[in-house]
Scaffold this motif. Structure first.
Motif, PDB file in Angstrom:
ATOM      1  N   ALA A  61     -25.432  16.238  48.279  1.00 42.80           N
ATOM      2  CA  ALA A  61     -26.231  15.178  48.895  1.00 42.80           C
ATOM      3  C   ALA A  61     -26.036  15.171  50.406  1.00 42.80           C
ATOM      4  CB  ALA A  61     -25.865  13.822  48.301  1.00 42.80           C
ATOM      5  N   ALA A  62     -24.801  15.373  50.856  1.00 43.28           N
ATOM      6  CA  ALA A  62     -24.535  15.425  52.299  1.00 43.28           C
ATOM      7  C   ALA A  62     -25.251  16.616  52.926  1.00 43.28           C
ATOM      8  CB  ALA A  62     -23.029  15.504  52.552  1.00 43.28           C
ATOM      9  N   GLU A  63     -25.236  17.760  52.246  1.00 44.80           N
ATOM     10  CA  GLU A  63     -25.955  18.932  52.755  1.00 44.80           C
ATOM     11  C   GLU A  63     -27.452  18.659  52.853  1.00 44.80           C
ATOM     12  OE1 GLU A  63     -25.178  22.318  50.289  1.00 44.80           O
ATOM     13  OE2 GLU A  63     -23.136  22.569  51.053  1.00 44.80           O
ATOM     14  N   ARG A  64     -28.011  18.005  51.835  1.00 44.06           N
ATOM     15  CA  ARG A  64     -29.451  17.692  51.859  1.00 44.06           C
ATOM     16  C   ARG A  64     -29.791  16.745  52.995  1.00 44.06           C
ATOM     17  NH1 ARG A  64     -28.724  17.494  46.276  1.00 44.06           N
ATOM     18  NH2 ARG A  64     -28.603  15.229  46.323  1.00 44.06           N
ATOM     19  N   ARG A  65     -28.943  15.735  53.222  1.00 42.59           N
ATOM     20  CA  ARG A  65     -29.200  14.790  54.318  1.00 42.59           C
ATOM     21  C   ARG A  65     -29.166  15.501  55.665  1.00 42.59           C
ATOM     22  NH1 ARG A  65     -25.818  11.510  51.163  1.00 42.59           N
ATOM     23  NH2 ARG A  65     -24.045  11.943  52.515  1.00 42.59           N
ATOM     24  N   LEU A  66     -28.183  16.386  55.856  1.00 43.17           N
ATOM     25  CA  LEU A  66     -28.092  17.122  57.121  1.00 43.17           C
ATOM     26  C   LEU A  66     -29.284  18.044  57.310  1.00 43.17           C
ATOM     27  CD1 LEU A  66     -24.287  17.983  57.270  1.00 43.17           C
ATOM     28  CD2 LEU A  66     -25.541  16.447  58.789  1.00 43.17           C
ATOM     29  N   PHE A  71     -31.550  18.598  62.684  1.00 42.60           N
ATOM     30  CA  PHE A  71     -30.832  18.608  63.956  1.00 42.60           C
ATOM     31  C   PHE A  71     -31.094  19.923  64.682  1.00 42.60           C
ATOM     32  CE2 PHE A  71     -28.025  15.729  61.476  1.00 42.60           C
ATOM     33  CZ  PHE A  71     -28.152  14.613  62.287  1.00 42.60           C
ATOM     34  N   PRO A  72     -31.293  19.868  66.005  1.00 40.21           N
ATOM     35  CA  PRO A  72     -31.485  21.114  66.753  1.00 40.21           C
ATOM     36  C   PRO A  72     -30.204  21.953  66.736  1.00 40.21           C
ATOM     37  CG  PRO A  72     -31.365  19.244  68.252  1.00 40.21           C
ATOM     38  CD  PRO A  72     -31.381  18.689  66.855  1.00 40.21           C
ATOM     39  N   ALA A  73     -29.065  21.302  66.835  1.00 39.04           N
ATOM     40  CA  ALA A  73     -27.761  21.955  66.750  1.00 39.04           C
ATOM     41  C   ALA A  73     -26.757  20.895  66.312  1.00 39.04           C
ATOM     42  CB  ALA A  73     -27.355  22.540  68.093  1.00 39.04           C
ATOM     43  N   PRO A  74     -25.849  21.226  65.405  1.00 38.99           N
ATOM     44  CA  PRO A  74     -24.866  20.221  64.979  1.00 38.99           C
ATOM     45  C   PRO A  74     -23.923  19.858  66.119  1.00 38.99           C
ATOM     46  CG  PRO A  74     -24.409  22.344  63.957  1.00 38.99           C
ATOM     47  CD  PRO A  74     -25.686  22.495  64.709  1.00 38.99           C
ATOM     48  N   LYS A  75     -23.772  18.587  66.356  1.00 34.50           N
ATOM     49  CA  LYS A  75     -22.898  18.091  67.421  1.00 34.50           C
ATOM     50  C   LYS A  75     -22.021  16.981  66.859  1.00 34.50           C
ATOM     51  CE  LYS A  75     -25.036  20.268  70.850  1.00 34.50           C
ATOM     52  NZ  LYS A  75     -24.423  21.226  71.701  1.00 34.50           N
ATOM     53  N   ALA A 128     -22.799  11.394  62.132  1.00 39.67           N
ATOM     54  CA  ALA A 128     -21.835  10.435  61.570  1.00 39.67           C
ATOM     55  C   ALA A 128     -22.514   9.546  60.536  1.00 39.67           C
ATOM     56  CB  ALA A 128     -21.219   9.593  62.687  1.00 39.67           C
ATOM     57  N   ALA A 129     -23.757   9.157  60.800  1.00 41.60           N
ATOM     58  CA  ALA A 129     -24.499   8.342  59.834  1.00 41.60           C
ATOM     59  C   ALA A 129     -24.760   9.134  58.553  1.00 41.60           C
ATOM     60  CB  ALA A 129     -25.811   7.855  60.453  1.00 41.60           C
ATOM     61  N   CYS A 130     -25.075  10.410  58.683  1.00 42.62           N
ATOM     62  CA  CYS A 130     -25.259  11.276  57.500  1.00 42.62           C
ATOM     63  C   CYS A 130     -23.979  11.326  56.675  1.00 42.62           C
ATOM     64  CB  CYS A 130     -25.636  12.693  57.913  1.00 42.62           C
ATOM     65  SG  CYS A 130     -27.369  12.903  58.312  1.00 42.62           S
ATOM     66  N   ALA A 131     -22.848  11.442  57.354  1.00 37.21           N
ATOM     67  CA  ALA A 131     -21.553  11.504  56.664  1.00 37.21           C
ATOM     68  C   ALA A 131     -21.266  10.193  55.926  1.00 37.21           C
ATOM     69  CB  ALA A 131     -20.442  11.817  57.646  1.00 37.21           C
ATOM     70  N   GLN A 132     -21.852   9.093  56.394  1.00 37.10           N
ATOM     71  CA  GLN A 132     -21.666   7.794  55.762  1.00 37.10           C
ATOM     72  C   GLN A 132     -22.698   7.534  54.675  1.00 37.10           C
ATOM     73  OE1 GLN A 132     -21.828   5.102  59.072  1.00 37.10           O
ATOM     74  NE2 GLN A 132     -20.129   6.102  60.097  1.00 37.10           N
ATOM     75  N   GLY A 133     -23.519   8.539  54.375  1.00 37.33           N
ATOM     76  CA  GLY A 133     -24.498   8.393  53.294  1.00 37.33           C
ATOM     77  C   GLY A 133     -25.858   7.898  53.736  1.00 37.33           C
ATOM     78  N   LYS A 134     -26.096   7.814  55.011  1.00 42.04           N
ATOM     79  CA  LYS A 134     -27.395   7.355  55.525  1.00 42.04           C
ATOM     80  C   LYS A 134     -28.329   8.535  55.711  1.00 42.04           C
ATOM     81  CE  LYS A 134     -25.690   3.196  56.493  1.00 42.04           C
ATOM     82  NZ  LYS A 134     -25.538   2.319  55.411  1.00 42.04           N
ATOM     83  N   ARG A 135     -29.595   8.283  55.526  1.00 35.39           N
ATOM     84  CA  ARG A 135     -30.604   9.311  55.812  1.00 35.39           C
ATOM     85  C   ARG A 135     -31.082   9.130  57.238  1.00 35.39           C
ATOM     86  NH1 ARG A 135     -34.763   8.544  51.040  1.00 35.39           N
ATOM     87  NH2 ARG A 135     -35.839   7.876  52.872  1.00 35.39           N
TER      88      ARG A 135
END
Length: 138
Positions: A61-66, A71-75, A128-135
């Motif tokens: 689920a975290a992979e799908r949200r990311l 994102f242009p580049a993960p930061k 950080a929001a993605c890591a917290q389960g937010k889309r």
């Protein structure tokens, strides 16, 4: 392996696939062998395979949200050089990364000159929001 055991394994994997428990299906035999060696009862075994399934679902689920965020580049904020930008309020940025403003439905605008790290900070907060389960969507 005996024929009844093989039949039971095939039926079990079929049922797990029908119940959409893919991780349990792939890990059940390994966990069963470890549980038998450690003399773990059936509830302990069931707990272990359920934990595997939950962990794998959360990871996917975290992979799908990311991926959906585009994102242009993960930061991350750990990569941001606060020393190079002393005008950036580090405690405030780190507090915003907790995401409390999301639950309150508050806006957090970013303003500043070109090259001050606005995109980096926005990406880091969104990750950080993605890591917290937010889309999120970048």
């Amino acid at each position: 392996m005996t024929t009844p055991t093989t039949t039971r394994t095939v039926l079990l994997k079929h049922h797990l696939k029908a119940l959409t428990l893919p991780t349990v299906a792939t890990e059940c035999e390994k966990v069963a062998a470890r549980s038998a060696a450690a003399n773990v009862d059936h509830l302990g075994y069931l707990l272990q395979v359920c934990e595997w399934e939950l962990i794998e679902r959360e990871r996917k689920a975290a992979e799908r949200r990311l991926k959906a965020a585009r994102f242009p580049a993960p930061k991350t904020l750990a990569e941001f050089d606060f020393a190079a930008r002393p005008s950036v309020n580090k405690p405030l940025i780190l507090d915003l990364a907790r995401g409390d403003y999301l639950g309150k439905r508050e806006n957090v605008p970013l303003a500043g000159l070109s090259g001050t790290g606005k995109t980096h900070r926005a990406s880091a907060r969104a990750m950080a929001a993605c890591a917290q389960g937010k889309r999120v969507r970048f």
